[in-house]
Design a protein around this motif. Structure first.
Motif, PDB file in Angstrom:
ATOM      1  N   PRO A 196     192.171 148.244 -35.165  1.00 32.47           N
ATOM      2  CA  PRO A 196     192.128 149.327 -34.181  1.00 32.47           C
ATOM      3  C   PRO A 196     191.951 148.790 -32.774  1.00 32.47           C
ATOM      4  CG  PRO A 196     190.124 149.268 -35.473  1.00 32.47           C
ATOM      5  CD  PRO A 196     191.058 148.300 -36.103  1.00 32.47           C
ATOM      6  N   LEU A 197     192.466 149.547 -31.849  1.00 34.87           N
ATOM      7  CA  LEU A 197     192.339 149.134 -30.459  1.00 34.87           C
ATOM      8  C   LEU A 197     190.891 149.236 -30.000  1.00 34.87           C
ATOM      9  CD1 LEU A 197     195.384 151.091 -28.996  1.00 34.87           C
ATOM     10  CD2 LEU A 197     195.268 148.645 -29.502  1.00 34.87           C
ATOM     11  N   THR A 198     190.569 148.381 -29.094  1.00 31.08           N
ATOM     12  CA  THR A 198     189.245 148.511 -28.503  1.00 31.08           C
ATOM     13  C   THR A 198     189.262 149.681 -27.531  1.00 31.08           C
ATOM     14  OG1 THR A 198     189.724 147.100 -26.624  1.00 31.08           O
ATOM     15  CG2 THR A 198     188.922 146.037 -28.627  1.00 31.08           C
ATOM     16  N   GLN A 244     191.269 148.776 -24.405  1.00 30.32           N
ATOM     17  CA  GLN A 244     192.695 148.724 -24.704  1.00 30.32           C
ATOM     18  C   GLN A 244     193.255 150.121 -24.886  1.00 30.32           C
ATOM     19  OE1 GLN A 244     192.426 146.164 -28.051  1.00 30.32           O
ATOM     20  NE2 GLN A 244     193.031 144.339 -26.892  1.00 30.32           N
ATOM     21  N   THR A 245     192.496 150.962 -25.561  1.00 36.31           N
ATOM     22  CA  THR A 245     192.943 152.334 -25.762  1.00 36.31           C
ATOM     23  C   THR A 245     193.213 153.012 -24.428  1.00 36.31           C
ATOM     24  OG1 THR A 245     191.664 152.504 -27.806  1.00 36.31           O
ATOM     25  CG2 THR A 245     192.333 154.555 -26.761  1.00 36.31           C
ATOM     26  N   LEU A 246     192.303 152.844 -23.518  1.00 42.65           N
ATOM     27  CA  LEU A 246     192.476 153.475 -22.209  1.00 42.65           C
ATOM     28  C   LEU A 246     193.657 152.886 -21.454  1.00 42.65           C
ATOM     29  CD1 LEU A 246     188.765 153.798 -21.071  1.00 42.65           C
ATOM     30  CD2 LEU A 246     190.300 155.622 -21.780  1.00 42.65           C
ATOM     31  N   LYS A 247     193.760 151.578 -21.469  1.00 47.47           N
ATOM     32  CA  LYS A 247     194.851 150.944 -20.728  1.00 47.47           C
ATOM     33  C   LYS A 247     196.212 151.290 -21.316  1.00 47.47           C
ATOM     34  CE  LYS A 247     192.336 147.060 -18.743  1.00 47.47           C
ATOM     35  NZ  LYS A 247     192.066 145.612 -18.808  1.00 47.47           N
ATOM     36  N   TYR A 248     196.290 151.243 -22.628  1.00 48.96           N
ATOM     37  CA  TYR A 248     197.568 151.564 -23.261  1.00 48.96           C
ATOM     38  C   TYR A 248     197.924 153.037 -23.084  1.00 48.96           C
ATOM     39  CZ  TYR A 248     197.406 146.964 -25.446  1.00 48.96           C
ATOM     40  OH  TYR A 248     197.369 145.612 -25.682  1.00 48.96           O
ATOM     41  N   THR A 249     196.922 153.860 -23.064  1.00 50.47           N
ATOM     42  CA  THR A 249     197.188 155.279 -22.845  1.00 50.47           C
ATOM     43  C   THR A 249     197.808 155.502 -21.471  1.00 50.47           C
ATOM     44  OG1 THR A 249     195.367 155.942 -24.283  1.00 50.47           O
ATOM     45  CG2 THR A 249     196.147 157.560 -22.704  1.00 50.47           C
ATOM     46  N   ARG A 261     193.125 157.312 -29.552  1.00 41.46           N
ATOM     47  CA  ARG A 261     193.807 156.203 -30.207  1.00 41.46           C
ATOM     48  C   ARG A 261     194.895 156.704 -31.155  1.00 41.46           C
ATOM     49  NH1 ARG A 261     189.268 153.077 -32.696  1.00 41.46           N
ATOM     50  NH2 ARG A 261     188.750 152.412 -30.600  1.00 41.46           N
ATOM     51  N   ASP A 262     194.616 157.846 -31.788  1.00 42.42           N
ATOM     52  CA  ASP A 262     195.574 158.375 -32.752  1.00 42.42           C
ATOM     53  C   ASP A 262     196.859 158.872 -32.092  1.00 42.42           C
ATOM     54  OD1 ASP A 262     193.842 157.834 -34.779  1.00 42.42           O
ATOM     55  OD2 ASP A 262     192.962 159.853 -34.814  1.00 42.42           O
ATOM     56  N   TYR A 263     196.794 159.118 -30.815  1.00 41.02           N
ATOM     57  CA  TYR A 263     197.982 159.620 -30.133  1.00 41.02           C
ATOM     58  C   TYR A 263     198.888 158.492 -29.659  1.00 41.02           C
ATOM     59  CZ  TYR A 263     196.154 164.338 -30.113  1.00 41.02           C
ATOM     60  OH  TYR A 263     195.707 165.572 -30.493  1.00 41.02           O
ATOM     61  N   LEU A 264     198.411 157.295 -29.733  1.00 36.99           N
ATOM     62  CA  LEU A 264     199.232 156.170 -29.309  1.00 36.99           C
ATOM     63  C   LEU A 264     200.136 155.728 -30.452  1.00 36.99           C
ATOM     64  CD1 LEU A 264     196.667 154.017 -27.313  1.00 36.99           C
ATOM     65  CD2 LEU A 264     198.620 155.259 -26.399  1.00 36.99           C
ATOM     66  N   PRO A 265     201.348 155.315 -30.122  1.00 40.43           N
ATOM     67  CA  PRO A 265     202.249 154.813 -31.164  1.00 40.43           C
ATOM     68  C   PRO A 265     201.627 153.625 -31.885  1.00 40.43           C
ATOM     69  CG  PRO A 265     203.384 155.043 -29.072  1.00 40.43           C
ATOM     70  CD  PRO A 265     201.936 155.256 -28.800  1.00 40.43           C
ATOM     71  N   PRO A 266     201.959 153.506 -33.155  1.00 38.98           N
ATOM     72  CA  PRO A 266     201.349 152.427 -33.955  1.00 38.98           C
ATOM     73  C   PRO A 266     201.677 151.047 -33.436  1.00 38.98           C
ATOM     74  CG  PRO A 266     203.096 153.538 -35.156  1.00 38.98           C
ATOM     75  CD  PRO A 266     202.862 154.341 -33.934  1.00 38.98           C
ATOM     76  N   THR A 323     205.590 142.625 -23.785  1.00 35.10           N
ATOM     77  CA  THR A 323     204.794 142.847 -22.590  1.00 35.10           C
ATOM     78  C   THR A 323     203.319 142.810 -22.876  1.00 35.10           C
ATOM     79  OG1 THR A 323     206.514 144.390 -21.991  1.00 35.10           O
ATOM     80  CG2 THR A 323     204.553 144.298 -20.579  1.00 35.10           C
ATOM     81  N   PHE A 324     202.937 143.559 -23.904  1.00 36.35           N
ATOM     82  CA  PHE A 324     201.506 143.569 -24.165  1.00 36.35           C
ATOM     83  C   PHE A 324     201.142 142.718 -25.357  1.00 36.35           C
ATOM     84  CE2 PHE A 324     201.722 146.382 -27.749  1.00 36.35           C
ATOM     85  CZ  PHE A 324     202.816 147.199 -27.490  1.00 36.35           C
ATOM     86  N   GLY A 325     202.085 141.923 -25.765  1.00 36.26           N
ATOM     87  CA  GLY A 325     201.794 141.061 -26.893  1.00 36.26           C
ATOM     88  C   GLY A 325     200.641 140.129 -26.611  1.00 36.26           C
ATOM     89  N   GLU A 326     200.632 139.666 -25.399  1.00 38.28           N
ATOM     90  CA  GLU A 326     199.569 138.725 -25.076  1.00 38.28           C
ATOM     91  C   GLU A 326     198.208 139.390 -25.120  1.00 38.28           C
ATOM     92  OE1 GLU A 326     200.625 139.447 -20.410  1.00 38.28           O
ATOM     93  OE2 GLU A 326     201.602 138.025 -21.730  1.00 38.28           O
ATOM     94  N   ASP A 327     198.229 140.618 -24.705  1.00 40.80           N
ATOM     95  CA  ASP A 327     196.965 141.341 -24.756  1.00 40.80           C
ATOM     96  C   ASP A 327     196.484 141.499 -26.183  1.00 40.80           C
ATOM     97  OD1 ASP A 327     197.049 143.609 -21.960  1.00 40.80           O
ATOM     98  OD2 ASP A 327     195.927 141.782 -22.358  1.00 40.80           O
ATOM     99  N   GLN A 328     197.439 141.587 -27.053  1.00 36.27           N
ATOM    100  CA  GLN A 328     197.029 141.810 -28.424  1.00 36.27           C
ATOM    101  C   GLN A 328     196.331 140.602 -28.998  1.00 36.27           C
ATOM    102  OE1 GLN A 328     200.239 143.465 -30.753  1.00 36.27           O
ATOM    103  NE2 GLN A 328     199.197 145.399 -30.457  1.00 36.27           N
ATOM    104  N   ASP A 329     196.496 139.516 -28.351  1.00 38.26           N
ATOM    105  CA  ASP A 329     195.757 138.359 -28.819  1.00 38.26           C
ATOM    106  C   ASP A 329     194.269 138.619 -28.787  1.00 38.26           C
ATOM    107  OD1 ASP A 329     198.001 135.871 -27.560  1.00 38.26           O
ATOM    108  OD2 ASP A 329     197.771 136.701 -29.567  1.00 38.26           O
ATOM    109  N   SER A 330     193.943 139.413 -27.829  1.00 39.71           N
ATOM    110  CA  SER A 330     192.519 139.706 -27.734  1.00 39.71           C
ATOM    111  C   SER A 330     192.130 140.878 -28.611  1.00 39.71           C
ATOM    112  CB  SER A 330     192.147 140.001 -26.295  1.00 39.71           C
ATOM    113  OG  SER A 330     192.816 141.158 -25.871  1.00 39.71           O
ATOM    114  N   LEU A 331     193.115 141.413 -29.288  1.00 39.48           N
ATOM    115  CA  LEU A 331     192.783 142.514 -30.177  1.00 39.48           C
ATOM    116  C   LEU A 331     191.746 142.067 -31.160  1.00 39.48           C
ATOM    117  CD1 LEU A 331     196.005 144.393 -31.106  1.00 39.48           C
ATOM    118  CD2 LEU A 331     194.144 145.063 -29.634  1.00 39.48           C
TER     119      LEU A 331
END
Length: 144
Positions: A120-122, A125-130, A107-112, A20-28
């Motif tokens: 590290p997440l931007t 991204q941190t906010l959205k994934y949270t 960020r540390d509370y999000l699963p790896p 699902t968020f793999g595509e987003d990770q492209d922009s990681l």
DNA sequence: TAGGCCATCTGGTCCT
DNA sequence: AGGACCAGATGGCCTA
């Protein structure tokens, strides 16, 4: 028991979630937090006199057409004293740093799984994934 | 080299 | 009056 179940379920869900968020990770992207923190304009004082301070009496922001009060106020509004401006800048710097620090902690509370590429997440991204993470947790708890 | 991300500066606005 | 918050601008660093 509950917690472990939830965790296991979470992890299994993450597996399916990856795509699902793999595509987003492209922009990681982004460098390590520290490096970005330190390497930037490392000494604020150094950058302080950087640029747009006073451009005569012509408001810089007025020129860029940003949210400004129309017409007259530009001239009537007295400028902040240099001392007060510097204090405000310092406070703003501290405020933004505490915001960045809070994001690093978050960020540390999000699963790896979310930062699989080792980067590290931007902030965004941190906010959205949270938000996603919380929604999923709520979902799981709701169905428990 | 372009684009993304980030830290910082700054002026405006709102609140106390 | 001064602090907090916000958003635009700017410039540096990094990666594809």
């Amino acid at each position: 028991m509950d917690l472990e179940d939830v965790t296991a379920k979470m992890l299994s869900e993450w597996k399916s979630h990856e795509s699902t968020f793999g595509e987003d990770q492209d922009s990681l992207q982004s460098t390590s937090p520290q490096s970005s923190m330190d390497s930037m304009c490392s000494s604020p004082e150094m950058c302080y006199s950087s640029g747009h301070q006073e451009i005569g009496d012509f408001s810089f922001t007025g020129f860029t057409g940003r949210r400004t009060t129309p017409t007259s106020q530009r001239m009537s509004k007295p400028k902040m004293s240099t001392k007060r401006r510097m204090k405000a800048s310092e406070r703003e710097k501290m405020r933004m740093r505490s915001l960045a620090e809070a994001l690093h902690q978050l960020r540390d509370y999000l699963p790896p799984d979310y930062s699989k590429r080792g980067q590290p997440l931007t902030k965004i991204q941190t906010l959205k994934y949270t938000i996603e993470y919380i929604n999923k947790l709520s979902d799981i708890l709701g169905h428990a």
